[in-house]
Write a protein that holds these residues in place. Structure first.
Motif, PDB file in Angstrom:
ATOM      1  N   GLY A 125       0.840  -1.191   0.000  1.00  0.00           N
ATOM      2  CA  GLY A 125       0.000   0.000   0.000  1.00  0.00           C
ATOM      3  C   GLY A 125       0.873   1.238   0.000  1.00  0.00           C
ATOM      4  N   GLY A 126       0.254   2.388  -0.245  1.00  0.00           N
ATOM      5  CA  GLY A 126       1.041   3.611  -0.205  1.00  0.00           C
ATOM      6  C   GLY A 126       0.215   4.850  -0.477  1.00  0.00           C
ATOM      7  N   PHE A 127       0.864   5.989  -0.229  1.00  0.00           N
ATOM      8  CA  PHE A 127       0.245   7.300  -0.421  1.00  0.00           C
ATOM      9  C   PHE A 127       1.054   8.093  -1.441  1.00  0.00           C
ATOM     10  CE2 PHE A 127       0.300  11.841   0.800  1.00  0.00           C
ATOM     11  CZ  PHE A 127      -1.037  12.156   0.567  1.00  0.00           C
ATOM     12  N   SER A 128       0.370   8.715  -2.403  1.00  0.00           N
ATOM     13  CA  SER A 128       0.993   9.603  -3.383  1.00  0.00           C
ATOM     14  C   SER A 128       2.037   8.853  -4.224  1.00  0.00           C
ATOM     15  CB  SER A 128       1.577  10.831  -2.663  1.00  0.00           C
ATOM     16  OG  SER A 128       1.982  11.818  -3.572  1.00  0.00           O
ATOM     17  N   MET A 129       3.321   9.228  -4.138  1.00  0.00           N
ATOM     18  CA  MET A 129       4.340   8.495  -4.886  1.00  0.00           C
ATOM     19  C   MET A 129       4.431   7.046  -4.386  1.00  0.00           C
ATOM     20  SD  MET A 129       8.394   9.311  -5.457  1.00  0.00           S
ATOM     21  CE  MET A 129       8.471  10.137  -7.046  1.00  0.00           C
ATOM     22  N   GLY A 130       4.125   6.839  -3.119  1.00  0.00           N
ATOM     23  CA  GLY A 130       4.085   5.480  -2.566  1.00  0.00           C
ATOM     24  C   GLY A 130       2.963   4.662  -3.194  1.00  0.00           C
ATOM     25  N   ALA A 131       1.818   5.322  -3.478  1.00  0.00           N
ATOM     26  CA  ALA A 131       0.705   4.662  -4.163  1.00  0.00           C
ATOM     27  C   ALA A 131       1.114   4.304  -5.591  1.00  0.00           C
ATOM     28  CB  ALA A 131      -0.523   5.566  -4.175  1.00  0.00           C
ATOM     29  N   ALA A 132       1.810   5.239  -6.249  1.00  0.00           N
ATOM     30  CA  ALA A 132       2.299   4.982  -7.614  1.00  0.00           C
ATOM     31  C   ALA A 132       3.196   3.747  -7.622  1.00  0.00           C
ATOM     32  CB  ALA A 132       3.057   6.200  -8.142  1.00  0.00           C
ATOM     33  N   MET A 133       4.038   3.638  -6.605  1.00  0.00           N
ATOM     34  CA  MET A 133       4.951   2.494  -6.485  1.00  0.00           C
ATOM     35  C   MET A 133       4.178   1.197  -6.230  1.00  0.00           C
ATOM     36  SD  MET A 133       8.162   2.252  -6.766  1.00  0.00           S
ATOM     37  CE  MET A 133       8.297   0.570  -7.311  1.00  0.00           C
ATOM     38  N   ALA A 134       3.108   1.287  -5.425  1.00  0.00           N
ATOM     39  CA  ALA A 134       2.264   0.110  -5.153  1.00  0.00           C
ATOM     40  C   ALA A 134       1.586  -0.363  -6.440  1.00  0.00           C
ATOM     41  CB  ALA A 134       1.219   0.445  -4.086  1.00  0.00           C
ATOM     42  N   PHE A 135       1.089   0.597  -7.243  1.00  0.00           N
ATOM     43  CA  PHE A 135       0.430   0.238  -8.501  1.00  0.00           C
ATOM     44  C   PHE A 135       1.438  -0.372  -9.488  1.00  0.00           C
ATOM     45  CE2 PHE A 135      -2.587   3.953  -7.473  1.00  0.00           C
ATOM     46  CZ  PHE A 135      -3.443   3.127  -6.764  1.00  0.00           C
ATOM     47  N   TYR A 136       2.654   0.185  -9.505  1.00  0.00           N
ATOM     48  CA  TYR A 136       3.685  -0.382 -10.388  1.00  0.00           C
ATOM     49  C   TYR A 136       3.995  -1.823  -9.972  1.00  0.00           C
ATOM     50  CZ  TYR A 136       8.016  -1.266 -12.872  1.00  0.00           C
ATOM     51  OH  TYR A 136       8.965  -1.838 -13.686  1.00  0.00           O
ATOM     52  N   SER A 137       4.076  -2.063  -8.661  1.00  0.00           N
ATOM     53  CA  SER A 137       4.323  -3.426  -8.167  1.00  0.00           C
ATOM     54  C   SER A 137       3.183  -4.362  -8.559  1.00  0.00           C
ATOM     55  CB  SER A 137       4.484  -3.413  -6.641  1.00  0.00           C
ATOM     56  OG  SER A 137       5.628  -2.687  -6.270  1.00  0.00           O
ATOM     57  N   ALA A 138       1.942  -3.844  -8.559  1.00  0.00           N
ATOM     58  CA  ALA A 138       0.787  -4.650  -8.970  1.00  0.00           C
ATOM     59  C   ALA A 138       0.939  -5.090 -10.424  1.00  0.00           C
ATOM     60  CB  ALA A 138      -0.506  -3.858  -8.791  1.00  0.00           C
ATOM     61  N   THR A 139       1.413  -4.183 -11.285  1.00  0.00           N
ATOM     62  CA  THR A 139       1.587  -4.534 -12.698  1.00  0.00           C
ATOM     63  C   THR A 139       2.731  -5.540 -12.857  1.00  0.00           C
ATOM     64  OG1 THR A 139       3.056  -2.653 -13.205  1.00  0.00           O
ATOM     65  CG2 THR A 139       0.700  -2.293 -13.462  1.00  0.00           C
ATOM     66  N   ALA A 140       3.800  -5.389 -12.063  1.00  0.00           N
ATOM     67  CA  ALA A 140       4.916  -6.340 -12.117  1.00  0.00           C
ATOM     68  C   ALA A 140       4.457  -7.729 -11.659  1.00  0.00           C
ATOM     69  CB  ALA A 140       6.076  -5.848 -11.251  1.00  0.00           C
ATOM     70  N   CYS A 141       3.598  -7.748 -10.641  1.00  0.00           N
ATOM     71  CA  CYS A 141       3.064  -9.011 -10.131  1.00  0.00           C
ATOM     72  C   CYS A 141       2.235  -9.710 -11.213  1.00  0.00           C
ATOM     73  CB  CYS A 141       2.214  -8.740  -8.892  1.00  0.00           C
ATOM     74  SG  CYS A 141       1.343 -10.188  -8.263  1.00  0.00           S
ATOM     75  N   ALA A 142       1.375  -8.943 -11.891  1.00  0.00           N
ATOM     76  CA  ALA A 142       0.532  -9.530 -12.948  1.00  0.00           C
ATOM     77  C   ALA A 142       1.389 -10.047 -14.106  1.00  0.00           C
ATOM     78  CB  ALA A 142      -0.477  -8.507 -13.449  1.00  0.00           C
ATOM     79  N   LEU A 143       2.358  -9.230 -14.520  1.00  0.00           N
ATOM     80  CA  LEU A 143       3.210  -9.619 -15.650  1.00  0.00           C
ATOM     81  C   LEU A 143       4.177 -10.746 -15.289  1.00  0.00           C
ATOM     82  CD1 LEU A 143       4.002  -6.036 -16.995  1.00  0.00           C
ATOM     83  CD2 LEU A 143       2.701  -7.789 -18.208  1.00  0.00           C
ATOM     84  N   GLY A 144       4.459 -10.865 -13.982  1.00  0.00           N
ATOM     85  CA  GLY A 144       5.416 -11.876 -13.543  1.00  0.00           C
ATOM     86  C   GLY A 144       6.852 -11.443 -13.732  1.00  0.00           C
ATOM     87  N   ARG A 145       7.040 -10.152 -14.015  1.00  0.00           N
ATOM     88  CA  ARG A 145       8.410  -9.655 -14.217  1.00  0.00           C
ATOM     89  C   ARG A 145       8.465  -8.141 -13.982  1.00  0.00           C
ATOM     90  NH1 ARG A 145       6.164  -9.966 -19.454  1.00  0.00           N
ATOM     91  NH2 ARG A 145       6.471  -8.057 -20.657  1.00  0.00           N
ATOM     92  N   TYR A 146       9.663  -7.696 -13.641  1.00  0.00           N
ATOM     93  CA  TYR A 146       9.925  -6.251 -13.533  1.00  0.00           C
ATOM     94  C   TYR A 146      10.033  -5.662 -14.934  1.00  0.00           C
ATOM     95  CZ  TYR A 146      11.260  -7.356  -8.696  1.00  0.00           C
ATOM     96  OH  TYR A 146      11.260  -7.777  -7.393  1.00  0.00           O
TER      97      TYR A 146
END
Length: 256
Positions: A125-146
């Motif tokens: 989870g996160g706030f502001s830029m931290g939220a952006a980072m959480a969403f990026y991690s969600a996409t990495a999780c779905a894709l299975g890769r960084y």
């Protein structure tokens, strides 16, 4: 405890960059440990301030890990150095993506979660830029890769983003659609987005666009909460809804 990550470019002769992460603050569960969430602060902040807020929430079954971002020059501040999960020219998905910074921070976060017991559900989870980072991690999780192609090792069970935006959104739908595994992971990952309509730092339209981009890319388990008249900060009602959402999505035992 501070950590240092080195990222290496794929081309020959590319520079090796080191990111030094700051202090990590941990809030231990007051009850049975059922879930661990890494919570990420906003630009210029640190893990300590959020650890105090999270400690006060009625979620006794969650262990919170609140890391501190590296201090780096940030383009939106004219190159002024402050704590930031990645470099950003603007706080929206329209700016150029700092893939190197995003991947280094996503790996730092995944590192914490990979050390958790296997029966514990994990989230970000996160706030502001931290939220952006959480969403990026969600996409990495779905894709299975960084973004750099290295495998993403964590199966996230919940992602929360308050007043954020989605970095790395360009081409996301295409990347997910070509893999049935990625599409399945995207469709099943619960994501909560919250945004105030009067946010003057990360405009509300950026939150809307984030929800739209994730939805179009196949993230179907999405909840978008709007807070009328609220600026770039959190309010008790918002945190109450975060608590309720996490309790339901993670199947936590009790709120007290």
């Amino acid at each position: 405890m501070s950590y240092s990550y080195q990222t290496v470019g794929s081309g020959s002769g590319t520079a090796r960059k080191t990111f030094d992460f700051g202090r990590t603050h941990v809030v231990r569960p007051k009850g049975k440990h059922q879930a661990t969430i890494v919570w990420l602060h906003g630009l210029g902040d640190n893990g300590s301030s959020w650890s105090q807020i999270l400690e006060s929430l009625p979620l006794p079954n969650i262990k919170w890990i609140c890391p501190t971002a590296p201090t780096r020059p940030v383009a939106i501040l004219g190159g002024f150095p402050c704590t930031a999960w990645f470099d950003a020219g603007e706080l929206s998905e329209d700016g150029p993506d700092d893939w190197e910074g995003l991947d280094a921070s996503a790996a730092h976060i995944a590192n914490f979660l990979s050390a958790e017991p296997s029966d514990v559900k994990v989230g970000i989870g996160g706030f502001s830029m931290g939220a952006a980072m959480a969403f990026y991690s969600a996409t990495a999780c779905a894709l299975g890769r960084y973004g750099n192609g290295n495998p993403y090792p964590i199966s996230l069970r919940a992602v929360v983003g308050l007043s954020g935006w989605l970095p790395g959104s360009r081409g996301l739908r295409n990347k997910i659609e070509v893999s049935s595994e990625a599409a399945r992971r995207a469709a099943s990952l619960p994501i909560l987005l919250s945004h105030g309509t009067c946010d003057d730092v990360v405009p509300y339209k950026n939150g809307e666009k984030c929800a739209q981009s994730l939805s179009i890319a196949g993230f179907r388990n999405l909840t978008f909460k709007t807070y009328e008249g609220i600026g770039h900060y959190t309010v008790p009602k918002e945190m109450d809804e975060v608590c309720n959402w996490l309790t339901a999505r993670l199947g936590l035992e009790g709120s007290r």
